[in-house]
Write a protein that holds these residues in place. Structure first.
Motif, PDB file in Angstrom:
ATOM      1  N   ILE A   1       0.835  -1.203   0.000  1.00  0.00           N
ATOM      2  CA  ILE A   1       0.000   0.000   0.000  1.00  0.00           C
ATOM      3  C   ILE A   1       0.867   1.248   0.000  1.00  0.00           C
ATOM      4  N   ARG A   2       1.953   1.235   0.768  1.00  0.00           N
ATOM      5  CA  ARG A   2       2.859   2.396   0.789  1.00  0.00           C
ATOM      6  C   ARG A   2       3.517   2.612  -0.573  1.00  0.00           C
ATOM      7  N   ALA A   3       3.861   1.532  -1.265  1.00  0.00           N
ATOM      8  CA  ALA A   3       4.452   1.648  -2.601  1.00  0.00           C
ATOM      9  C   ALA A   3       3.451   2.254  -3.573  1.00  0.00           C
ATOM     10  N   ALA A   4       2.196   1.856  -3.447  1.00  0.00           N
ATOM     11  CA  ALA A   4       1.144   2.402  -4.313  1.00  0.00           C
ATOM     12  C   ALA A   4       0.956   3.891  -4.045  1.00  0.00           C
ATOM     13  N   ILE A   5       0.953   4.277  -2.769  1.00  0.00           N
ATOM     14  CA  ILE A   5       0.795   5.688  -2.413  1.00  0.00           C
ATOM     15  C   ILE A   5       1.973   6.507  -2.942  1.00  0.00           C
ATOM     16  N   SER A   6       3.168   5.959  -2.845  1.00  0.00           N
ATOM     17  CA  SER A   6       4.346   6.646  -3.357  1.00  0.00           C
ATOM     18  C   SER A   6       4.255   6.857  -4.866  1.00  0.00           C
ATOM     19  N   ALA A   7       3.817   5.835  -5.584  1.00  0.00           N
ATOM     20  CA  ALA A   7       3.677   5.938  -7.041  1.00  0.00           C
ATOM     21  C   ALA A   7       2.620   6.980  -7.416  1.00  0.00           C
ATOM     22  N   ILE A   8       1.539   7.028  -6.642  1.00  0.00           N
ATOM     23  CA  ILE A   8       0.483   8.020  -6.895  1.00  0.00           C
ATOM     24  C   ILE A   8       1.018   9.425  -6.655  1.00  0.00           C
ATOM     25  N   ASP A   9       1.781   9.606  -5.567  1.00  0.00           N
ATOM     26  CA  ASP A   9       2.360  10.914  -5.268  1.00  0.00           C
ATOM     27  C   ASP A   9       3.282  11.389  -6.388  1.00  0.00           C
ATOM     28  N   LYS A  10       4.114  10.483  -6.880  1.00  0.00           N
ATOM     29  CA  LYS A  10       5.045  10.840  -7.959  1.00  0.00           C
ATOM     30  C   LYS A  10       4.300  11.237  -9.220  1.00  0.00           C
ATOM     31  N   ALA A  11       3.248  10.510  -9.544  1.00  0.00           N
ATOM     32  CA  ALA A  11       2.464  10.830 -10.741  1.00  0.00           C
ATOM     33  C   ALA A  11       1.776  12.182 -10.595  1.00  0.00           C
TER      34      ALA A  11
ATOM     35  N   LYS B   1       2.799  14.661  -8.689  1.00  0.00           N
ATOM     36  CA  LYS B   1       3.829  15.696  -8.678  1.00  0.00           C
ATOM     37  C   LYS B   1       4.237  16.076 -10.106  1.00  0.00           C
ATOM     38  N   ARG B   2       4.273  15.092 -10.980  1.00  0.00           N
ATOM     39  CA  ARG B   2       4.649  15.343 -12.380  1.00  0.00           C
ATOM     40  C   ARG B   2       3.481  15.831 -13.228  1.00  0.00           C
ATOM     41  N   GLY B   3       2.273  15.871 -12.645  1.00  0.00           N
ATOM     42  CA  GLY B   3       1.114  16.351 -13.383  1.00  0.00           C
ATOM     43  C   GLY B   3       0.480  15.305 -14.277  1.00  0.00           C
TER      44      GLY B   3
ATOM     45  N   HIS C   1      -4.372  14.291 -11.831  1.00  0.00           N
ATOM     46  CA  HIS C   1      -4.761  15.499 -11.103  1.00  0.00           C
ATOM     47  C   HIS C   1      -4.523  15.292  -9.615  1.00  0.00           C
ATOM     48  N   ARG C   2      -4.152  16.373  -8.928  1.00  0.00           N
ATOM     49  CA  ARG C   2      -3.809  16.227  -7.510  1.00  0.00           C
ATOM     50  C   ARG C   2      -4.999  15.806  -6.666  1.00  0.00           C
ATOM     51  N   ASN C   3      -6.212  16.232  -7.029  1.00  0.00           N
ATOM     52  CA  ASN C   3      -7.386  15.804  -6.266  1.00  0.00           C
ATOM     53  C   ASN C   3      -7.673  14.321  -6.492  1.00  0.00           C
ATOM     54  N   ALA C   4      -7.441  13.851  -7.706  1.00  0.00           N
ATOM     55  CA  ALA C   4      -7.606  12.424  -7.998  1.00  0.00           C
ATOM     56  C   ALA C   4      -6.588  11.618  -7.200  1.00  0.00           C
ATOM     57  N   ALA C   5      -5.375  12.149  -7.085  1.00  0.00           N
ATOM     58  CA  ALA C   5      -4.333  11.474  -6.306  1.00  0.00           C
ATOM     59  C   ALA C   5      -4.731  11.400  -4.836  1.00  0.00           C
ATOM     60  N   MET C   6      -5.261  12.499  -4.307  1.00  0.00           N
ATOM     61  CA  MET C   6      -5.683  12.513  -2.909  1.00  0.00           C
ATOM     62  C   MET C   6      -6.811  11.512  -2.668  1.00  0.00           C
ATOM     63  N   ARG C   7      -7.746  11.434  -3.616  1.00  0.00           N
ATOM     64  CA  ARG C   7      -8.862  10.495  -3.490  1.00  0.00           C
ATOM     65  C   ARG C   7      -8.351   9.051  -3.478  1.00  0.00           C
ATOM     66  N   ARG C   8      -7.456   8.737  -4.403  1.00  0.00           N
ATOM     67  CA  ARG C   8      -6.911   7.373  -4.464  1.00  0.00           C
ATOM     68  C   ARG C   8      -6.119   7.034  -3.207  1.00  0.00           C
ATOM     69  N   LYS C   9      -5.335   7.992  -2.719  1.00  0.00           N
ATOM     70  CA  LYS C   9      -4.561   7.764  -1.506  1.00  0.00           C
ATOM     71  C   LYS C   9      -5.469   7.568  -0.298  1.00  0.00           C
ATOM     72  N   ALA C  10      -6.565   8.317  -0.242  1.00  0.00           N
ATOM     73  CA  ALA C  10      -7.501   8.180   0.881  1.00  0.00           C
ATOM     74  C   ALA C  10      -8.106   6.780   0.893  1.00  0.00           C
ATOM     75  N   ARG C  11      -8.439   6.283  -0.281  1.00  0.00           N
ATOM     76  CA  ARG C  11      -9.005   4.924  -0.356  1.00  0.00           C
ATOM     77  C   ARG C  11      -7.986   3.876   0.060  1.00  0.00           C
ATOM     78  N   LEU C  12      -6.734   4.070  -0.343  1.00  0.00           N
ATOM     79  CA  LEU C  12      -5.689   3.125   0.048  1.00  0.00           C
ATOM     80  C   LEU C  12      -5.423   3.200   1.546  1.00  0.00           C
ATOM     81  N   ASN C  13      -5.413   4.401   2.099  1.00  0.00           N
ATOM     82  CA  ASN C  13      -5.197   4.547   3.542  1.00  0.00           C
ATOM     83  C   ASN C  13      -6.343   3.923   4.332  1.00  0.00           C
TER      84      ASN C  13
END
Length: 68
Positions: free
Chosen positions: A32-42, A44-46, A49-61
């Motif tokens: 799960i941490r690896a997935a969150i890291s990959a989402i953060d990197k994506a 960060k590079r644009g 979308h950052r809100n989509a990243a936050m949503r995906r991370k919230a579901r993983l958390n």
């Protein structure tokens, strides 16, 4: 063209990681941490979308908290 190919490969990788986490009977915290890291990197590079990243991370958390 190069950028779109790279972005497509990153999105595909994110999809693959998400499938691995969801298909696992009990996903490990490292997975799960690896997935969150990959989402953060994506995000960060644009690539996503950052809100989509936050949503995906919230579901993983949420899944991580339920696994404990």
């Amino acid at each position: 063209m190069k950028r779109s190919l790279r972005n497509h490969s990153v999105v595909t990788r994110l999809r693959k990681i998400r499938r691995q986490v969801r298909s696992a009977a009990e996903p490990s915290a490292d997975q799960i941490r690896a997935a969150i890291s990959a989402i953060d990197k994506a995000a960060k590079r644009g690539i996503i979308h950052r809100n989509a990243a936050m949503r995906r991370k919230a579901r993983l958390n949420k899944a991580l908290a339920a696994a404990k």
